[in-house]
Write an enzyme that holds these catalytic residues in place. Structure first.
Site, PDB file in Angstrom:
ATOM      1  CD  GLU A   1       9.893  -6.891   2.277  1.00 63.17           C
ATOM      2  OE1 GLU A   1      10.115  -8.017   2.316  1.00 63.17           O
ATOM      3  OE2 GLU A   1      10.390  -6.160   1.294  1.00 63.17           O
TER       4      GLU A   1
ATOM      5  CB  CYS B   1       9.709   1.842  -1.704  1.00 65.77           C
ATOM      6  SG  CYS B   1       9.372   0.361  -2.666  1.00 65.77           S
TER       7      CYS B   1
ATOM      8  CB  CYS C   1       1.268  -9.424  -5.095  1.00 63.55           C
ATOM      9  SG  CYS C   1       0.679  -8.785  -6.547  1.00 63.55           S
TER      10      CYS C   1
ATOM     11  CB  CYS D   1       5.386 -10.938 -11.478  1.00 62.83           C
ATOM     12  SG  CYS D   1       3.996  -9.874 -11.880  1.00 62.83           S
TER      13      CYS D   1
ATOM     14  CB  CYS E   1       7.858 -10.740  -7.903  1.00 65.09           C
ATOM     15  SG  CYS E   1       7.366  -9.508  -6.677  1.00 65.09           S
TER      16      CYS E   1
ATOM     17  CD  GLU F   1      -0.848  -3.677  -9.588  1.00 62.83           C
ATOM     18  OE1 GLU F   1       0.318  -3.825  -9.992  1.00 62.83           O
ATOM     19  OE2 GLU F   1      -1.439  -2.547  -9.853  1.00 62.83           O
TER      20      GLU F   1
ATOM     21  CG  ASN G   1      17.419  -8.320  -5.680  1.00 59.79           C
ATOM     22  OD1 ASN G   1      18.282  -8.858  -5.667  1.00 59.79           O
ATOM     23  ND2 ASN G   1      16.743  -7.368  -4.902  1.00 59.79           N
TER      24      ASN G   1
ATOM     25  CB  CYS H   1       9.119  -5.664  -4.210  1.00 60.32           C
ATOM     26  SG  CYS H   1       7.700  -6.616  -4.736  1.00 60.32           S
TER      27      CYS H   1
END
Ligand code: SAH
Ligand code: SF4
Length: 374
Positions: free
Chosen positions: A123, A136, A143, A147, A150, A194, A324, A367
């Protein structure tokens, strides 16, 4: 070129008895074409020098790529026909095909799903932030940091992006803006992945897009966001990298942070804050701290006090991002009232803060959300 040499050798070995087939194979390098976006300006100069062309021609190719945003090598103007032919035969401009594009209802956010050569998708987002067009950008597919809230973390780690794939995202956004008569000036590395876990490729890409003979994006308008990879922050400091640094905290004690950010087990908060303090003092810069506000998890006045203590004496700014919601995490964003109360506590410590909506929730702009829903 190494590629052509390798193909010649292999062709000779396979086809000793058939000279005709050998010649045909010799003309077809088996190695992949060089992605011009992977080359720094000096590497491009070296490549063309190896081919026998002067710096003048390397300069033309570079400005074709990053001033004119050429999509094919044969549209780069001013080149000698033999150079144009060699570029077409041995290199490629690694544009990433757009699989999908979604705009938010307010028109402030455009999200692109871009396809990589191996079929995976990443993305890239264009958003208007305080009236300024900002790209962005992703640095990895998935990743490894995990987290819990996320969407990218929920995918797990697939692979690092190459510097060319990072550059291609920025060119993609710059190209779209140019068609509307606008210019890209801001970049945030807040897409999938990251950046400090993919340090070299990220830095190489940023060197390319800040080059003053190309896109010339000012380093002070580039923000690198990290979950807190301490050796990476130390390296940024040693190398005096000129970008803005944002550090995702989400918790002000080790115990609370570890619940949301598993990588906090690897580097303690005190190590992280020490590295940030060093960065700020040695480079004379403010550090931005990101705090995703999750109802009932990290949004109480006590937690705001703990954050105020933690950042005491640091040249810091806090960005508060209401969660989000994602499919893989059962949390809700903090209410507007509780956000204001949190901010008031931070203000008591002299800590400036801003509330940042993750733009275009209606286009899954959190994200990794579009890629995972696909
Ligand atoms: N890996 C880097 C950069 C990418 S994430 C980092 O973690 O900093 C960019 C920012 O978006 C981080 O602050 C991250 O915590 C935040 N974020 C990720 N998912 C989110 C979500 N679902 N809601 C709100 N913020 C989120
Ligand atoms: Fe990775 Fe950043 Fe998502 Fe954490 S928030 S999983 S570090 S992309």
């Amino acid at each position: 070129m190494a590629g052509s040499f390798k193909s010649v050798t292999r062709a000779l070995l396979l086809n000793r008895d058939d000279a005709r087939v050998t010649i045909i194979l010799m003309r077809r390098p088996i190695d992949p074409l060089t992605n011009l976006y992977d080359l720094s300006r000096s590497a491009l100069h070296d490549l063309l020098a190896e081919w026998g062309y002067s710096d003048y021609y390397a300069g033309l190719v570079w400005s074709g790529l990053y001033r004119d945003l050429a999509t094919e090598t044969d549209t780069i103007t001013g080149l000698r026909p033999d150079l144009s032919r060699q570029l077409s035969a041995e290199t490629t401009i690694g544009r990433l095909p757009q699989q999908m594009s979604v705009a938010s209802a307010d028109g402030h956010t455009h999200k692109f799903l871009l396809e990589l050569a191996d079929g995976q998708a990443i993305e890239t987002v264009l958003m208007y932030f305080r009236g300024r067009a900002t790209a962005c950008v992703s640095t990895q597919v998935g990743c490894a940091m995990g987290c819990v809230f996320c969407a990218t973390g929920q995918m797990g780690f697939r692979r690092h992006l190459t510097s060319g794939e990072i550059v291609a995202q920025i060119v993609h956004v710059a190209q779209g803006l140019r068609e509307r008569g606008e210019t890209l000036r801001n970049i945030v590395l807040m897409g999938m992945g990251e950046p400090l876990h993919n340090y070299d490729a990220t830095m190489a890409a940023l060197e390319t897009v800040t080059d003053h003979r190309g896109l010339a994006i000012a380093p002070r308008f580039i923000t690198l966001s990290t979950v807190g990879v301490v050796p990476g922050i130390r390296r940024l400091t040693e190398e005096a990298r000129p970008f803005r640094l944002a550090v995702s905290l989400h918790g002000a004690t080790n115990e609370e942070r570890m619940k949301l950010v598993p990588i906090a087990r690897r580097w303690s908060l005190s190590e992280l804050i020490d590295a940030c303090r060093d960065y700020s003092e040695r480079l004379g810069r403010r550090v931005f701290f990101e705090w995703t506000l999750i109802e009932g998890q990290n949004d109480t006045p006590e937690q705001a006090h703990a954050l105020g203590h933690l950042l005491h004496g640091l040249n810091a700014h806090v960005n508060l991002i209401p969660l989000n919601p994602t499919i893989g995490y059962d949390g809700q964003p903090t209410s507007a009232v509780a956000i204001r109360a949190f901010q008031h506590v931070l203000a008591e410590y002299g800590l400036p803060s801003t509330v940042r909506q993750r733009r275009g929730i209606d286009v899954a702009a959190g994200c990794g959300q579009l890629a995972t829903t696909r």
